[in-house]
Design a protein around this motif. Structure first.
Motif, PDB file in Angstrom:
ATOM      1  N   LYS A   7      20.802 -10.511  50.388  1.00  0.00           N
ATOM      2  CA  LYS A   7      19.642 -11.332  50.035  1.00  0.00           C
ATOM      3  C   LYS A   7      18.331 -10.584  50.233  1.00  0.00           C
ATOM      4  O   LYS A   7      18.153  -9.842  51.190  1.00  0.00           O
ATOM      5  N   ASP A   8      17.441 -10.823  49.293  1.00  0.00           N
ATOM      6  CA  ASP A   8      16.065 -10.344  49.350  1.00  0.00           C
ATOM      7  C   ASP A   8      15.964  -8.819  49.504  1.00  0.00           C
ATOM      8  O   ASP A   8      15.135  -8.323  50.261  1.00  0.00           O
ATOM      9  N   MET A   9      16.811  -8.114  48.778  1.00  0.00           N
ATOM     10  CA  MET A   9      16.676  -6.663  48.727  1.00  0.00           C
ATOM     11  C   MET A   9      15.395  -6.361  47.951  1.00  0.00           C
ATOM     12  O   MET A   9      15.071  -7.065  46.994  1.00  0.00           O
ATOM     13  N   GLN A  10      14.658  -5.322  48.354  1.00  0.00           N
ATOM     14  CA  GLN A  10      13.390  -5.031  47.703  1.00  0.00           C
ATOM     15  C   GLN A  10      13.367  -3.606  47.188  1.00  0.00           C
ATOM     16  O   GLN A  10      13.793  -2.675  47.880  1.00  0.00           O
ATOM     17  N   PHE A  11      12.857  -3.478  45.953  1.00  0.00           N
ATOM     18  CA  PHE A  11      12.833  -2.191  45.263  1.00  0.00           C
ATOM     19  C   PHE A  11      11.515  -2.046  44.513  1.00  0.00           C
ATOM     20  O   PHE A  11      10.806  -3.025  44.284  1.00  0.00           O
ATOM     21  N   TYR A  12      11.225  -0.822  44.114  1.00  0.00           N
ATOM     22  CA  TYR A  12      10.045  -0.552  43.290  1.00  0.00           C
ATOM     23  C   TYR A  12      10.520   0.166  42.040  1.00  0.00           C
ATOM     24  O   TYR A  12      11.215   1.183  42.121  1.00  0.00           O
ATOM     25  N   GLY A  13      10.181  -0.393  40.880  1.00  0.00           N
ATOM     26  CA  GLY A  13      10.646   0.193  39.633  1.00  0.00           C
ATOM     27  C   GLY A  13       9.615   0.088  38.531  1.00  0.00           C
ATOM     28  O   GLY A  13       8.546  -0.504  38.700  1.00  0.00           O
ATOM     29  N   TYR A  14       9.949   0.655  37.387  1.00  0.00           N
ATOM     30  CA  TYR A  14       9.037   0.753  36.241  1.00  0.00           C
ATOM     31  C   TYR A  14       9.605   0.034  35.025  1.00  0.00           C
ATOM     32  O   TYR A  14       9.505   0.510  33.905  1.00  0.00           O
ATOM     33  N   HIS A  15      10.196  -1.118  35.241  1.00  0.00           N
ATOM     34  CA  HIS A  15      10.833  -1.883  34.182  1.00  0.00           C
ATOM     35  C   HIS A  15       9.832  -2.865  33.584  1.00  0.00           C
ATOM     36  O   HIS A  15       9.024  -3.445  34.299  1.00  0.00           O
ATOM     37  N   GLY A  16       9.928  -3.037  32.268  1.00  0.00           N
ATOM     38  CA  GLY A  16       9.088  -4.028  31.619  1.00  0.00           C
ATOM     39  C   GLY A  16       8.697  -3.614  30.223  1.00  0.00           C
ATOM     40  O   GLY A  16       8.928  -2.479  29.794  1.00  0.00           O
ATOM     41  N   VAL A  17       8.107  -4.546  29.531  1.00  0.00           N
ATOM     42  CA  VAL A  17       7.657  -4.333  28.160  1.00  0.00           C
ATOM     43  C   VAL A  17       6.184  -3.942  28.137  1.00  0.00           C
ATOM     44  O   VAL A  17       5.767  -3.127  27.317  1.00  0.00           O
ATOM     45  N   LEU A  18       5.406  -4.485  29.046  1.00  0.00           N
ATOM     46  CA  LEU A  18       3.966  -4.236  29.065  1.00  0.00           C
ATOM     47  C   LEU A  18       3.655  -2.858  29.641  1.00  0.00           C
ATOM     48  O   LEU A  18       4.349  -2.361  30.532  1.00  0.00           O
ATOM     49  N   ALA A  19       2.586  -2.254  29.135  1.00  0.00           N
ATOM     50  CA  ALA A  19       2.196  -0.905  29.560  1.00  0.00           C
ATOM     51  C   ALA A  19       1.963  -0.832  31.067  1.00  0.00           C
ATOM     52  O   ALA A  19       2.343   0.148  31.711  1.00  0.00           O
ATOM     53  N   ALA A  20       1.356  -1.854  31.638  1.00  0.00           N
ATOM     54  CA  ALA A  20       1.087  -1.841  33.084  1.00  0.00           C
ATOM     55  C   ALA A  20       2.378  -1.758  33.885  1.00  0.00           C
ATOM     56  O   ALA A  20       2.428  -1.122  34.944  1.00  0.00           O
ATOM     57  N   GLU A  21       3.427  -2.387  33.389  1.00  0.00           N
ATOM     58  CA  GLU A  21       4.700  -2.375  34.116  1.00  0.00           C
ATOM     59  C   GLU A  21       5.342  -0.991  34.104  1.00  0.00           C
ATOM     60  O   GLU A  21       5.914  -0.556  35.102  1.00  0.00           O
ATOM     61  N   THR A  22       5.254  -0.314  32.980  1.00  0.00           N
ATOM     62  CA  THR A  22       5.912   0.995  32.865  1.00  0.00           C
ATOM     63  C   THR A  22       5.059   2.122  33.422  1.00  0.00           C
ATOM     64  O   THR A  22       5.589   3.184  33.754  1.00  0.00           O
ATOM     65  N   ILE A  99      14.223 -10.714  40.748  1.00  0.00           N
ATOM     66  CA  ILE A  99      12.960 -11.445  40.840  1.00  0.00           C
ATOM     67  C   ILE A  99      11.793 -10.481  40.672  1.00  0.00           C
ATOM     68  O   ILE A  99      11.755  -9.427  41.310  1.00  0.00           O
ATOM     69  N   LYS A 100      10.851 -10.867  39.802  1.00  0.00           N
ATOM     70  CA  LYS A 100       9.578 -10.171  39.671  1.00  0.00           C
ATOM     71  C   LYS A 100       8.536 -11.042  40.373  1.00  0.00           C
ATOM     72  O   LYS A 100       8.137 -12.072  39.839  1.00  0.00           O
ATOM     73  N   PRO A 101       8.103 -10.650  41.567  1.00  0.00           N
ATOM     74  CA  PRO A 101       7.142 -11.504  42.264  1.00  0.00           C
ATOM     75  C   PRO A 101       5.724 -11.422  41.680  1.00  0.00           C
ATOM     76  O   PRO A 101       4.951 -12.350  41.839  1.00  0.00           O
ATOM     77  N   ASP A 102       5.396 -10.339  41.004  1.00  0.00           N
ATOM     78  CA  ASP A 102       4.026 -10.145  40.513  1.00  0.00           C
ATOM     79  C   ASP A 102       3.981  -9.629  39.074  1.00  0.00           C
ATOM     80  O   ASP A 102       3.358  -8.602  38.808  1.00  0.00           O
ATOM     81  N   PRO A 103       4.600 -10.301  38.110  1.00  0.00           N
ATOM     82  CA  PRO A 103       4.533  -9.793  36.745  1.00  0.00           C
ATOM     83  C   PRO A 103       3.092  -9.872  36.228  1.00  0.00           C
ATOM     84  O   PRO A 103       2.350 -10.787  36.607  1.00  0.00           O
ATOM     85  N   PRO A 104       2.689  -8.929  35.394  1.00  0.00           N
ATOM     86  CA  PRO A 104       1.295  -8.902  34.931  1.00  0.00           C
ATOM     87  C   PRO A 104       1.040  -9.880  33.782  1.00  0.00           C
ATOM     88  O   PRO A 104       0.711  -9.482  32.661  1.00  0.00           O
ATOM     89  N   ILE A 105       1.211 -11.156  34.071  1.00  0.00           N
ATOM     90  CA  ILE A 105       0.920 -12.187  33.080  1.00  0.00           C
ATOM     91  C   ILE A 105      -0.024 -13.210  33.701  1.00  0.00           C
ATOM     92  O   ILE A 105       0.007 -13.430  34.917  1.00  0.00           O
ATOM     93  N   GLN A 106      -0.852 -13.790  32.873  1.00  0.00           N
ATOM     94  CA  GLN A 106      -1.818 -14.762  33.369  1.00  0.00           C
ATOM     95  C   GLN A 106      -1.137 -16.086  33.654  1.00  0.00           C
ATOM     96  O   GLN A 106      -0.192 -16.463  32.971  1.00  0.00           O
ATOM     97  N   GLY A 107      -1.626 -16.765  34.656  1.00  0.00           N
ATOM     98  CA  GLY A 107      -1.101 -18.079  34.979  1.00  0.00           C
ATOM     99  C   GLY A 107      -0.879 -18.222  36.471  1.00  0.00           C
ATOM    100  O   GLY A 107      -1.067 -17.281  37.246  1.00  0.00           O
ATOM    101  N   TYR A 108      -0.446 -19.408  36.860  1.00  0.00           N
ATOM    102  CA  TYR A 108      -0.194 -19.717  38.258  1.00  0.00           C
ATOM    103  C   TYR A 108       1.287 -20.005  38.428  1.00  0.00           C
ATOM    104  O   TYR A 108       1.817 -20.962  37.858  1.00  0.00           O
TER     105      TYR A 108
END
Length: 122
Positions: A7-22, A99-108
């Protein structure tokens, strides 16, 4: 069926469609549950009859921090399928939530996540 949970393993990666993610990358969290018959391991106290969860953690880390995927659906599927392939005689089913805790999308929102279940998992 018996279960091993990581549970709750944490990693740092460059996955995503948006430029900020990659470009900048982001944190990912993962929860993995393995359906395993642990009867013999419980009777014998011998690791050979179960799954070494340190090895499962390493599989998850290597994939999550490795080659980038555009979709976390592809990433979570790769993790689940790799675990099943690594332990064909021991792991009867697997459930992986990424889980993506901080995806770069607007909203709450708290987080976004994708979950897959493979094999015999109840």
């Amino acid at each position: 069926m018996d279960y091993i949970h990581l549970k709750d393993m944490q990693f740092y990666g460059y996955h995503g469609v948006l430029a900020a993610e990659t470009t900048l990358g982001q944190r990912f969290r993962a929860n993995v549950s393995l359906a395993v018959d642990m009867t013999k391991a419980g009777e014998t106290d011998d690791l050979v009859y179960t799954v070494n969860y340190a090895e499962v953690y390493a599989i998850c880390r290597d994939i999550a921090e490795g080659e980038p995927f555009k979709l976390i659906e592809a990433l979570v599927s790769k993790i689940a399928n790799t675990i099943l392939q690594a332990y064909p005689d021991k792991v009867k089913g697997v459930r992986v939530e990424l889980i993506k805790p901080d995806p770069p999308i607007q909203g709450y929102y708290k987080e976004v996540s994708v979950e897959v279940t493979r094999g015999e998992y109840r």
